[in-house]
Design a protein around this motif. Sequence first.
Motif, PDB file in Angstrom:
ATOM      1  N   ARG A 171      32.516  39.174  41.141  1.00  0.00           N
ATOM      2  CA  ARG A 171      34.342  38.789  42.373  1.00  0.00           C
ATOM      3  C   ARG A 171      35.187  39.630  41.596  1.00  0.00           C
ATOM      4  NH1 ARG A 171      32.764  33.910  39.509  1.00  0.00           N
ATOM      5  NH2 ARG A 171      33.869  33.366  38.214  1.00  0.00           N
ATOM      6  N   SER A 172      35.536  39.710  40.164  1.00  0.00           N
ATOM      7  CA  SER A 172      36.407  41.065  40.135  1.00  0.00           C
ATOM      8  C   SER A 172      36.455  42.418  41.095  1.00  0.00           C
ATOM      9  CB  SER A 172      37.126  40.881  38.015  1.00  0.00           C
ATOM     10  OG  SER A 172      35.516  41.731  37.742  1.00  0.00           O
ATOM     11  N   ALA A 173      35.111  42.793  40.995  1.00  0.00           N
ATOM     12  CA  ALA A 173      35.084  43.868  41.350  1.00  0.00           C
ATOM     13  C   ALA A 173      35.667  43.825  42.938  1.00  0.00           C
ATOM     14  CB  ALA A 173      33.861  44.387  41.914  1.00  0.00           C
ATOM     15  N   PHE A 174      34.821  42.821  43.753  1.00  0.00           N
ATOM     16  CA  PHE A 174      35.158  42.199  45.346  1.00  0.00           C
ATOM     17  C   PHE A 174      37.040  42.368  44.835  1.00  0.00           C
ATOM     18  CE2 PHE A 174      35.730  38.468  47.926  1.00  0.00           C
ATOM     19  CZ  PHE A 174      34.959  39.617  48.607  1.00  0.00           C
ATOM     20  N   ILE A 175      37.415  41.446  43.662  1.00  0.00           N
ATOM     21  CA  ILE A 175      39.259  41.288  44.302  1.00  0.00           C
ATOM     22  C   ILE A 175      39.487  42.916  44.191  1.00  0.00           C
ATOM     23  CG2 ILE A 175      39.799  40.556  41.855  1.00  0.00           C
ATOM     24  CD1 ILE A 175      40.362  38.690  44.642  1.00  0.00           C
ATOM     25  N   GLN A 176      38.944  43.401  43.144  1.00  0.00           N
ATOM     26  CA  GLN A 176      39.487  45.331  43.543  1.00  0.00           C
ATOM     27  C   GLN A 176      39.682  45.411  44.855  1.00  0.00           C
ATOM     28  OE1 GLN A 176      40.463  46.898  40.155  1.00  0.00           O
ATOM     29  NE2 GLN A 176      38.864  46.072  39.385  1.00  0.00           N
ATOM     30  N   ALA A 177      38.144  45.511  45.620  1.00  0.00           N
ATOM     31  CA  ALA A 177      38.407  45.799  46.332  1.00  0.00           C
ATOM     32  C   ALA A 177      39.136  45.079  47.757  1.00  0.00           C
ATOM     33  CB  ALA A 177      36.306  45.485  47.491  1.00  0.00           C
ATOM     34  N   ILE A 178      39.590  43.922  47.579  1.00  0.00           N
ATOM     35  CA  ILE A 178      40.868  43.588  48.566  1.00  0.00           C
ATOM     36  C   ILE A 178      41.410  43.815  48.344  1.00  0.00           C
ATOM     37  CG2 ILE A 178      41.446  41.276  49.022  1.00  0.00           C
ATOM     38  CD1 ILE A 178      39.238  39.698  48.418  1.00  0.00           C
ATOM     39  N   PHE A 226      30.625  48.135  45.669  1.00  0.00           N
ATOM     40  CA  PHE A 226      29.520  47.128  46.190  1.00  0.00           C
ATOM     41  C   PHE A 226      28.662  47.983  44.823  1.00  0.00           C
ATOM     42  CE2 PHE A 226      31.144  47.019  50.637  1.00  0.00           C
ATOM     43  CZ  PHE A 226      30.424  46.400  50.640  1.00  0.00           C
ATOM     44  N   PHE A 227      28.438  49.553  44.017  1.00  0.00           N
ATOM     45  CA  PHE A 227      27.905  49.611  42.880  1.00  0.00           C
ATOM     46  C   PHE A 227      28.002  49.025  42.033  1.00  0.00           C
ATOM     47  CE2 PHE A 227      27.811  51.708  38.664  1.00  0.00           C
ATOM     48  CZ  PHE A 227      26.968  51.916  39.358  1.00  0.00           C
ATOM     49  N   VAL A 228      28.925  47.878  41.816  1.00  0.00           N
ATOM     50  CA  VAL A 228      28.952  47.303  40.216  1.00  0.00           C
ATOM     51  C   VAL A 228      28.392  45.851  41.471  1.00  0.00           C
ATOM     52  CG1 VAL A 228      30.536  45.032  39.457  1.00  0.00           C
ATOM     53  CG2 VAL A 228      31.605  47.767  39.399  1.00  0.00           C
ATOM     54  N   VAL A 285      30.702  49.169  32.777  1.00  0.00           N
ATOM     55  CA  VAL A 285      31.312  48.311  33.702  1.00  0.00           C
ATOM     56  C   VAL A 285      32.502  48.153  33.646  1.00  0.00           C
ATOM     57  CG1 VAL A 285      31.289  46.147  34.780  1.00  0.00           C
ATOM     58  CG2 VAL A 285      28.904  46.927  34.599  1.00  0.00           C
ATOM     59  N   ASP A 286      33.376  48.132  32.787  1.00  0.00           N
ATOM     60  CA  ASP A 286      34.149  47.824  31.853  1.00  0.00           C
ATOM     61  C   ASP A 286      35.131  49.254  32.588  1.00  0.00           C
ATOM     62  OD1 ASP A 286      34.137  45.304  31.133  1.00  0.00           O
ATOM     63  OD2 ASP A 286      33.813  46.434  28.822  1.00  0.00           O
ATOM     64  N   TRP A 287      34.925  50.603  31.888  1.00  0.00           N
ATOM     65  CA  TRP A 287      35.054  52.015  32.663  1.00  0.00           C
ATOM     66  C   TRP A 287      34.840  51.582  33.825  1.00  0.00           C
ATOM     67  CZ3 TRP A 287      38.110  55.158  30.003  1.00  0.00           C
ATOM     68  CH2 TRP A 287      37.589  55.459  29.322  1.00  0.00           C
ATOM     69  N   THR A 288      34.108  51.333  34.889  1.00  0.00           N
ATOM     70  CA  THR A 288      34.208  51.236  36.160  1.00  0.00           C
ATOM     71  C   THR A 288      35.115  50.743  36.763  1.00  0.00           C
ATOM     72  OG1 THR A 288      31.426  51.585  36.639  1.00  0.00           O
ATOM     73  CG2 THR A 288      32.803  50.720  38.281  1.00  0.00           C
TER      74      THR A 288
END
Length: 252
Positions: free
Chosen positions: A209-216, A196-198, A136-139
């Motif tokens: 949440r951090s993946a979602f904010i990066q998508a934004i 979405f994968f995360v 997850v960190d790498w992704t």
Amino acid sequence: MAARLSGAGQPIHWATTWVLALVVFVIYTVDRLLDIRKPDMLPTARHTFHRRHAPLLWKVVAGAAGLALLLTFWLPGSVIKFGLVLGVLCAAYVALVFRLPARHPALLAKEPLVALFFTAGVWGSVWAQRPSVSAVDWTEALMFLGIAFQNLLLFSVMELQEQLTVPQFSLATYWGPLRCDQLMRWLTFLVVASAFFVCFTTDDRFAQRSAFIQAIMSLVLYVIQRYPAYFSKNERYRWLGDGVFWLPLLVL
């Protein structure tokens, strides 16, 4: 965000963030101060500012570098070793760019290299203090790399549209706006798809949440890309495009 993501309950050393911030400022400012010495450099607003205030900025850079060096004595040994390697690479890059002519082919690597250095500094300074790094960190680090590259490529395209005569040599001038536009669309797609994968592969709420904010973050850059006429006024794209890197505060 990177620190919380890769180690809940394991805070990084307090000096890490301060040294990273000071060093980023030093590298960026020195890069501009060296640029203004080139006779063929276009007089952009940023370069004009650095030329006008060069004596003061050199003093500020010296002070920031001295403070960063002082704070280094409090950093863990693993971070110092990582920083030395990354610092040498960054210094070599700045020195090389300064010596190359304005349209040298090696300058085409500027956007991806700067994105890589920036991402390595942010995430690597955290990972150097962790016993292991998860998938997850790498992704999410790769998502951040994509956003940083998207940001720099977007700025190159916007600058190309602003400067109608002798634009600065970059991927935008080499590939053309259309090809860059396609690449930025793919970057947005990959970042959103990774989010979405995360979200579907981990139960870690903060990671989601951090993946979602990066998508934004990536989508905001995409909106700027779609409406260049509006965001080019008063360099709005610069304020908003760099402002996306403050959005992770929303998940802390």
